[in-house]
Design an enzyme around this catalytic site. Structure first.
Site, PDB file in Angstrom:
ATOM      1  N   SER A 190       0.746  -1.150   0.111  1.00  0.00           N
ATOM      2  CA  SER A 190      -0.060  -0.042   0.198  1.00  0.00           C
ATOM      3  C   SER A 190       0.878   1.241  -0.059  1.00  0.00           C
ATOM      4  O   SER A 190       0.522   2.301  -0.348  1.00  0.00           O
ATOM      5  CB  SER A 190      -0.908   0.049   1.301  1.00  0.00           C
ATOM      6  OG  SER A 190      -0.236  -0.173   2.459  1.00  0.00           O
ATOM      7  N   HIS A 218      -5.571  -4.771  -1.423  1.00  0.00           N
ATOM      8  CA  HIS A 218      -5.530  -3.301  -2.384  1.00  0.00           C
ATOM      9  C   HIS A 218      -5.502  -3.899  -3.860  1.00  0.00           C
ATOM     10  O   HIS A 218      -4.565  -3.239  -4.533  1.00  0.00           O
ATOM     11  CB  HIS A 218      -3.981  -2.555  -2.081  1.00  0.00           C
ATOM     12  CG  HIS A 218      -4.349  -2.009  -0.898  1.00  0.00           C
ATOM     13  ND1 HIS A 218      -4.686  -0.291  -0.915  1.00  0.00           N
ATOM     14  CD2 HIS A 218      -3.545  -1.728   0.625  1.00  0.00           C
ATOM     15  CE1 HIS A 218      -4.846   0.418   0.481  1.00  0.00           C
ATOM     16  NE2 HIS A 218      -4.069  -0.533   1.034  1.00  0.00           N
ATOM     17  N   LYS A 249     -12.316  -1.818   0.869  1.00  0.00           N
ATOM     18  CA  LYS A 249     -11.599  -0.855  -0.066  1.00  0.00           C
ATOM     19  C   LYS A 249     -12.520  -0.704  -1.413  1.00  0.00           C
ATOM     20  O   LYS A 249     -13.358  -0.069  -1.140  1.00  0.00           O
ATOM     21  CB  LYS A 249     -10.059  -1.527  -0.348  1.00  0.00           C
ATOM     22  CG  LYS A 249      -9.528  -1.365   1.285  1.00  0.00           C
ATOM     23  CD  LYS A 249      -7.995  -1.247   0.968  1.00  0.00           C
ATOM     24  CE  LYS A 249      -7.270  -0.900   2.315  1.00  0.00           C
ATOM     25  NZ  LYS A 249      -7.017  -1.794   3.335  1.00  0.00           N
TER      26      LYS A 249
HETATM   27  C1  LIG Z   1      -6.852  -2.318   4.573  1.00  0.00           C
HETATM   28  C2  LIG Z   1      -6.134  -3.689   4.669  1.00  0.00           C
HETATM   29  C3  LIG Z   1      -6.293  -4.677   5.705  1.00  0.00           C
HETATM   30  C4  LIG Z   1      -7.426  -4.479   6.866  1.00  0.00           C
HETATM   31  O1  LIG Z   1      -8.703  -4.353   6.055  1.00  0.00           O
HETATM   32  P1  LIG Z   1      -9.854  -4.271   6.870  1.00  0.00           P
HETATM   33  O2  LIG Z   1     -10.851  -4.991   6.342  1.00  0.00           O
HETATM   34  O3  LIG Z   1     -10.252  -2.632   6.966  1.00  0.00           O
HETATM   35  O4  LIG Z   1      -9.713  -4.584   8.392  1.00  0.00           O
HETATM   36  C5  LIG Z   1      -5.642  -5.998   5.747  1.00  0.00           C
HETATM   37  N1  LIG Z   1      -4.545  -5.968   5.045  1.00  0.00           N
HETATM   38  C6  LIG Z   1      -4.177  -5.114   4.109  1.00  0.00           C
HETATM   39  C7  LIG Z   1      -2.884  -5.128   3.217  1.00  0.00           C
HETATM   40  C8  LIG Z   1      -4.819  -3.906   3.937  1.00  0.00           C
HETATM   41  O5  LIG Z   1      -4.393  -3.022   3.160  1.00  0.00           O
END
Ligand SMILES: *Cc1c(COP(=O)(O)O)cnc(C)c1O
Length: 415
Positions: A190, A218, A249
């Site tokens: 990210s 992502h 996301k």
């Molecule tokens: C955003 C993210 C998470 C967490 O996701 P949530 O569903 O908001 O808990 C986990 N792993 C990665 C790589 C992320 O970017």
């Protein structure tokens, strides 16, 4: 009950230290739904300001899509507001099973189990499938939730240098004697927006009898030519043992996550993963919304195609203007500034120009690698990107960094 000043001061001191280090996080309040155009208030009580959002994970622009909202309303009307139960007692509805089937089909795996979030999926999966006889070998830049999940697991742990296949192979050789070997990586990282070398990782895992876990938070929904994720992009669709991902996301942006992969692994999670067993699952209204997201993505690749075009347009514009970017082919486009204070000043000036993009610096990124991380969305139109580009150029000129090399920026502003 006791909260004397002595205790209170311990916290006040720590909070002051965070302030002093310049890493105190302040939230801005958005007074609109999540979208390319948002209205933002700073906690200092400033007036509402209309800005273009360049820092949401709303990659496909589905966070406030009318069809998703309508589906969520329907879910609310037909399946109620909450389940008041964990899955295995009386918290499983037909739509939870339907969503698990849809995710399995979309990701090209054997089975899927939903979790309240991807953070929870990562907190539960390792402990559910590994023991102290096993080894977890993770990329050094994996997401915080994976690090926490590994901490909760009794298996041994080792790391390999970010995306170094030579180093991963060394570690696989070093741990050849372990009962199970699990290699762990993010699909898209990210902070830099780079993609894991899943094709090479699959080969290494096959050679050394290791399993591969990919957190594709992502990537799910837009990376790869039909948006299935990093495994599609790297031509290893159907070859990943475990995928964890989020619905928070690109896939609607509300909340929820899952573990998807080998049938037995998913079943082990259903039996043993503690966030699954001891925390309520995704509310019906969200399940209904995510199901609609999969309808939209299965019907056409229009949104991920538009996102790809937008991201290419944005990268080209910034590059031609003389900004230094992290190389990549994802909608995460980091504009490198190196100096922490410069990244904060730059971000504030962009905000004044109507562009909302956050400056990241140590410890979120390595020391001396401060940047503005921009994230492109299918919800952006060309006029958004042109306006944002104009603002970046104006602020870039103000600080005299356009066309400079990394060394020249560092010489000018220090690290
Ligand atoms: C955003 C993210 C998470 C967490 O996701 P949530 O569903 O908001 O808990 C986990 N792993 C990665 C790589 C992320 O970017």
């Amino acid at each position: 009950m006791s909260y004397p000043d002595k205790i209170k001061n311990i916290y006040l001191t720590q909070l002051a230290e965070i302030q002093h280090a310049g890493i105190f996080k302040e939230e801005r309040f958005i007074h609109s739904s999540q979208s390319a155009d948002i209205e933002v208030e700073f906690p200092s009580g400033s007036d509402l300001k209309k800005v273009i959002n360049m820092c949401a994970n709303n990659y496909l622009g589905l966070s406030s899509h009318p069809e998703v909202i309508r589906a969520a309303h329907e879910g609310l009307d037909t399946r109620g507001y909450g389940m008041s139960s964990v899955r295995f007692i009386c918290g499983t509805q037909d739509i939870h099973k339907e969503l698990e089937r849809r995710v399995t089909e979309f990701l090209g795996t054997e089975d899927t189990i939903l979790f309240p979030s991807c953070m929870d999926a990562n907190a539960g999966v390792f402990e559910a499938i590994l023991t102290s006889e096993d080894i977890m070998i993770s990329d050094r830049l994996v997401h915080a939730s994976i690090i926490d999940g590994m901490r909760l697991c009794s298996a041994q742990h080792d790391t390999f240098k970010h995306s170094s296949m030579e180093h991963l192979e060394e570690k696989l050789l070093l741990h050849a004697d372990k009962r199970l070997k699990l290699v762990i990586t993010d699909g898209v990282f990210s902070m830099d927006g780079d993609t894991a070398k899943l094709d090479e990782m699959v080969k290494l895992c096959e050679k050394y009898d290791a399993m591969l876990l990919v957190d594709d938070s992502h990537a799910s929904g837009f990376i790869g030519k039909t948006g299935r994720g990093t495994h599609e992009f790297c031509n290893v669709f159907g070859k990943i043992d475990v995928i964890t991902t989020t619905f928070g996301k690109a896939l609607g942006g509300a909340s929820g996550g899952c573990v998807s992969g080998r049938k037995e692994i998913v079943e082990m999670c259903r039996q043993k993963a503690r966030p699954y067993l001891f925390s309520n699952t995704i509310a019906p209204v969200i399940v209904s919304g995510v199901l609609k997201v999969f309808d939209i993505l299965s019907a056409s690749t229009e949104r991920r195609d538009k996102l790809e075009k937008n991201a290419a347009y944005w990268r080209k514009g910034l590059t031609e203007a003389g900004f230094l970017l992290k190389e990549g082919n994802t909608p995460i486009v980091p504009v490198m500034l190196f100096n922490a204070k410069l990244s904060q000043d730059f971000s504030r000036d962009l905000f004044n120009e109507g562009i909302y993009a956050i400056g990241f610096f140590f410890p979120v990124v390595p020391n001396g690698q401060a940047r503005i991380r921009t994230q492109i969305s299918a919800g952006h139109e060309i006029h958004h990107l042109d306006k944002a580009l104009g603002a970046f150029i104006k602020v870039g000129k103000k600080y005299g960094i356009l066309g400079l090399t990394k060394d020249q920026i560092i010489e000018k502003y220090g690290l």
